[in-house]
Design a protein around this motif. Structure first.
Motif, PDB file in Angstrom:
ATOM      1  N   LEU A 276      54.814  -7.827   5.173  1.00  0.00           N
ATOM      2  CA  LEU A 276      53.815  -8.816   4.634  1.00  0.00           C
ATOM      3  C   LEU A 276      52.389  -8.471   4.973  1.00  0.00           C
ATOM      4  CD1 LEU A 276      53.731 -10.909   2.578  1.00  0.00           C
ATOM      5  CD2 LEU A 276      53.966 -12.701   4.277  1.00  0.00           C
ATOM      6  N   PHE A 277      52.407  -8.334   6.327  1.00  0.00           N
ATOM      7  CA  PHE A 277      51.082  -8.480   6.950  1.00  0.00           C
ATOM      8  C   PHE A 277      50.433  -7.245   7.508  1.00  0.00           C
ATOM      9  CE2 PHE A 277      52.420 -12.888   7.807  1.00  0.00           C
ATOM     10  CZ  PHE A 277      51.612 -13.524   7.005  1.00  0.00           C
ATOM     11  N   PHE A 278      51.508  -5.865   7.745  1.00  0.00           N
ATOM     12  CA  PHE A 278      51.033  -4.753   8.366  1.00  0.00           C
ATOM     13  C   PHE A 278      51.904  -3.824   7.605  1.00  0.00           C
ATOM     14  CE2 PHE A 278      50.853  -8.005  11.617  1.00  0.00           C
ATOM     15  CZ  PHE A 278      49.577  -7.987  11.983  1.00  0.00           C
ATOM     16  N   PRO A 279      51.835  -3.557   6.223  1.00  0.00           N
ATOM     17  CA  PRO A 279      52.570  -2.509   5.405  1.00  0.00           C
ATOM     18  C   PRO A 279      52.476  -1.171   5.786  1.00  0.00           C
ATOM     19  CG  PRO A 279      50.614  -3.432   4.094  1.00  0.00           C
ATOM     20  CD  PRO A 279      50.804  -4.034   5.348  1.00  0.00           C
ATOM     21  N   ASP A 280      51.391  -0.851   6.426  1.00  0.00           N
ATOM     22  CA  ASP A 280      51.247   0.561   6.963  1.00  0.00           C
ATOM     23  C   ASP A 280      52.138   0.907   8.055  1.00  0.00           C
ATOM     24  OD1 ASP A 280      49.894  -1.331   8.195  1.00  0.00           O
ATOM     25  OD2 ASP A 280      48.723   0.226   9.455  1.00  0.00           O
TER      26      ASP A 280
ATOM     27  N   GLU B 161      48.577 -11.927  -2.949  1.00  0.00           N
ATOM     28  CA  GLU B 161      48.118 -10.485  -2.697  1.00  0.00           C
ATOM     29  C   GLU B 161      49.027  -9.800  -2.156  1.00  0.00           C
ATOM     30  OE1 GLU B 161      44.398  -9.763  -1.443  1.00  0.00           O
ATOM     31  OE2 GLU B 161      43.314 -10.423  -3.192  1.00  0.00           O
ATOM     32  N   LYS B 162      49.899 -10.239  -1.381  1.00  0.00           N
ATOM     33  CA  LYS B 162      50.749  -9.418  -0.473  1.00  0.00           C
ATOM     34  C   LYS B 162      52.269  -9.448  -0.905  1.00  0.00           C
ATOM     35  CE  LYS B 162      48.166 -10.468   3.267  1.00  0.00           C
ATOM     36  NZ  LYS B 162      47.553  -9.070   3.307  1.00  0.00           N
ATOM     37  N   GLY B 163      52.488  -9.865  -2.167  1.00  0.00           N
ATOM     38  CA  GLY B 163      53.871  -9.636  -2.767  1.00  0.00           C
ATOM     39  C   GLY B 163      54.579 -10.947  -2.999  1.00  0.00           C
ATOM     40  N   PRO B 164      55.686 -11.071  -3.423  1.00  0.00           N
ATOM     41  CA  PRO B 164      56.625 -12.418  -3.673  1.00  0.00           C
ATOM     42  C   PRO B 164      56.647 -13.043  -2.409  1.00  0.00           C
ATOM     43  CG  PRO B 164      57.965 -10.293  -3.861  1.00  0.00           C
ATOM     44  CD  PRO B 164      56.490  -9.913  -3.903  1.00  0.00           C
TER      45      PRO B 164
ATOM     46  N   GLN C 155      55.106 -16.254 -11.036  1.00  0.00           N
ATOM     47  CA  GLN C 155      55.002 -14.976 -11.788  1.00  0.00           C
ATOM     48  C   GLN C 155      55.193 -13.939 -10.833  1.00  0.00           C
ATOM     49  OE1 GLN C 155      51.421 -13.828 -13.585  1.00  0.00           O
ATOM     50  NE2 GLN C 155      52.445 -12.929 -15.632  1.00  0.00           N
ATOM     51  N   ARG C 156      54.632 -13.893  -9.727  1.00  0.00           N
ATOM     52  CA  ARG C 156      54.667 -12.884  -8.929  1.00  0.00           C
ATOM     53  C   ARG C 156      56.119 -12.894  -8.335  1.00  0.00           C
ATOM     54  NH1 ARG C 156      50.650 -10.127  -5.894  1.00  0.00           N
ATOM     55  NH2 ARG C 156      51.718  -8.057  -5.109  1.00  0.00           N
ATOM     56  N   VAL C 157      56.931 -13.939  -8.164  1.00  0.00           N
ATOM     57  CA  VAL C 157      58.182 -13.928  -7.687  1.00  0.00           C
ATOM     58  C   VAL C 157      59.231 -13.475  -8.766  1.00  0.00           C
ATOM     59  CG1 VAL C 157      60.146 -15.285  -6.804  1.00  0.00           C
ATOM     60  CG2 VAL C 157      57.963 -15.769  -5.964  1.00  0.00           C
ATOM     61  N   VAL C 158      59.123 -14.122 -10.130  1.00  0.00           N
ATOM     62  CA  VAL C 158      60.059 -14.022 -11.127  1.00  0.00           C
ATOM     63  C   VAL C 158      60.149 -12.592 -11.788  1.00  0.00           C
ATOM     64  CG1 VAL C 158      60.322 -16.303 -11.583  1.00  0.00           C
ATOM     65  CG2 VAL C 158      58.587 -14.835 -12.995  1.00  0.00           C
TER      66      VAL C 158
ATOM     67  N   LYS D 229      64.899 -14.313  -4.973  1.00  0.00           N
ATOM     68  CA  LYS D 229      64.183 -15.184  -5.992  1.00  0.00           C
ATOM     69  C   LYS D 229      64.545 -16.371  -5.962  1.00  0.00           C
ATOM     70  CE  LYS D 229      63.417 -11.289  -9.346  1.00  0.00           C
ATOM     71  NZ  LYS D 229      63.661 -10.846 -10.763  1.00  0.00           N
ATOM     72  N   ILE D 230      65.489 -16.970  -5.927  1.00  0.00           N
ATOM     73  CA  ILE D 230      65.938 -18.354  -6.171  1.00  0.00           C
ATOM     74  C   ILE D 230      65.332 -19.077  -4.732  1.00  0.00           C
ATOM     75  CG2 ILE D 230      67.643 -20.203  -6.203  1.00  0.00           C
ATOM     76  CD1 ILE D 230      69.342 -18.064  -7.998  1.00  0.00           C
ATOM     77  N   PRO D 231      65.609 -18.769  -3.771  1.00  0.00           N
ATOM     78  CA  PRO D 231      64.742 -19.455  -2.536  1.00  0.00           C
ATOM     79  C   PRO D 231      63.405 -19.483  -2.470  1.00  0.00           C
ATOM     80  CG  PRO D 231      66.581 -18.025  -1.714  1.00  0.00           C
ATOM     81  CD  PRO D 231      66.559 -17.736  -3.108  1.00  0.00           C
TER      82      PRO D 231
END
Length: 393
Positions: free
Chosen positions: A116-120, A247-250, A276-279, A288-290
């Protein structure tokens, strides 16, 4: 020939020249057990001379039975497991030492935090082979007091010779006092303990650096000369806005719901984007459900806000969110209906039969089917006792 207290059945034979005696057991030797061989003085050569002393020897057979887990607690696929539950494994035989067991929840947590915070950094780590370590990993120097870092995981890299690195995550409410020094001490102890590179992360729950994701430092000086500068990654969760999380995803969408403190006119737009980002993500339903539950629970809406929100998601671009919202709304409606029926049943029973035993109230509270509660509500009208309702069994 004996194994434990029992003699080993079998046959002895002599070789052609009479110098080699061979024992053939009737059945395979016992698994992983010491077998004793005793040659008495009664053994004689061709001219009748006996051994001058008994010969005693022993050997241990191989462990041919594989170690297996015979039971687990909680049971596989158990639900509604208490947060304080102790996890237990029963093995088919005694262990030489306590096992190293990794729980998926931690693996997801560490991979989620780093991704999430350090994708690199996350892109270079193999989270399929994470090994976690006890919180009380080592003792401090020089007083020997136990040191308990929050999360320590050993993870191989995806490149080169797949070197092992150590990820250390420290969770702190606020970065006060000697926290920077403590991060350095943990780094030094982990580096010495594992003899491997360490990637330290501090997660600050409240306040923290105004820039949500940054690098913090611990600097040591002597006689106005800098002798040490230690840097570590810092994430000030409360400083990041909902849009930055999004911005960091679901996973970021779920965190945005947890960290939202103040409401603004654009919050409904943020909420629909979070869903929307999650589904629309590639996560499977188990994740997804949690995440949807987190958003709906912690980013709750008033009746007026929900009406405006439904108008907002009625747009064609939010078709997937519409389906999710309807599903969640149905769940909320059913949950409220069941709760109301439970209370109605208890009130009717109390009015007709007097105060209810606590065990009976607990049993009614456990009902989660509206149809089942309806059946009991119908029977209250004609029942002459609690026993007739079959609620006390």
């Amino acid at each position: 020939m004996s194994a434990g207290p029992n003699a080993v059945p079998g046959n002895w034979s002599l070789g052609p020249d009479g110098t080699i005696a061979t024992f053939t057991p009737s059945n395979p030797f016992p698994d992983f057990q010491q077998v004793k061989l005793k040659v008495t003085k009664g053994v004689q050569d061709l001219v009748g001379r006996s051994l001058t002393e008994e010969i005693v020897s022993s050997f241990t057979t191989a462990d041919g039975t594989p170690l297996i887990i015979v039971s687990t607690f909680p049971a596989p696929n158990a639900t509604e497991v208490a947060l304080s539950t102790v996890v237990r494994f029963a093995y088919s035989e005694a262990l030489a030492q306590a096992p190293s067991v990794s729980l998926n929840r931690n693996s997801v947590a560490v991979s989620g935090q780093v991704s999430l915070f350090f994708p690199d950094v996350a892109g270079r780590l193999d989270f399929r082979s994470v090994q976690f370590f006890d919180r009380e990993l080592f003792k401090g120097f020089p007083d020997g007091t136990p040191r308990e870092p929050d999360v320590v995981a050993q993870i191989p890299t995806m490149e080169g010779e797949r070197e092992i690195i150590v990820v250390h995550v420290e969770v702190q409410t606020e970065a006060k006092g000697d926290f920077r020094r403590r991060m350095f001490e943990y780094y030094a102890l982990l580096w010495l303990f594992f003899d491997a590179p360490v990637f330290p992360i501090a997660l600050i729950l409240r306040k923290g650096p105004r820039k949500g994701i940054t690098t913090s430092e611990f600097v040591q000086k002597l006689f106005n000369r800098e002798v040490l500068r230690f840097r570590y990654a810092t994430v000030a969760l409360a400083r990041l806005s909902g849009w930055e999380y999004l911005e960091k995803g679901p996973l970021g969408a779920g965190l945005a719901a947890l960290m939202q403190r103040r409401r603004s006119p654009t919050d409904l737009d943020l909420r629909v984007k979070m869903l929307q980002r999650v589904v629309a993500s590639e996560l499977d339903e188990a994740f997804k459900i949690p995440l949807v539950n987190v958003i709906e629970t912690f980013f709750s809406l008033s009746a007026a806000e929900r009406r405006r929100f439904r108008r907002l998601v009625s747009r064609e671009e939010y078709r997937e969110v519409q389906d999710t919202e309807l599903t969640w709304g149905d769940k909320l409606e059913l949950k409220g209906m069941v709760r109301g029926k439970r209370e109605t049943l208890k009130r009717l029973l109390t009015a007709k039969f007097g105060p209810l035993p606590s065990a009976l109230e607990s049993r009614i509270d456990a009902f989660d089917s509206a149809e089942e509660l309806d059946r009991y509500l119908d029977r209250v009208l004609t029942a002459s006792s609690l026993a007739e309702l079959v609620l006390e069994g």
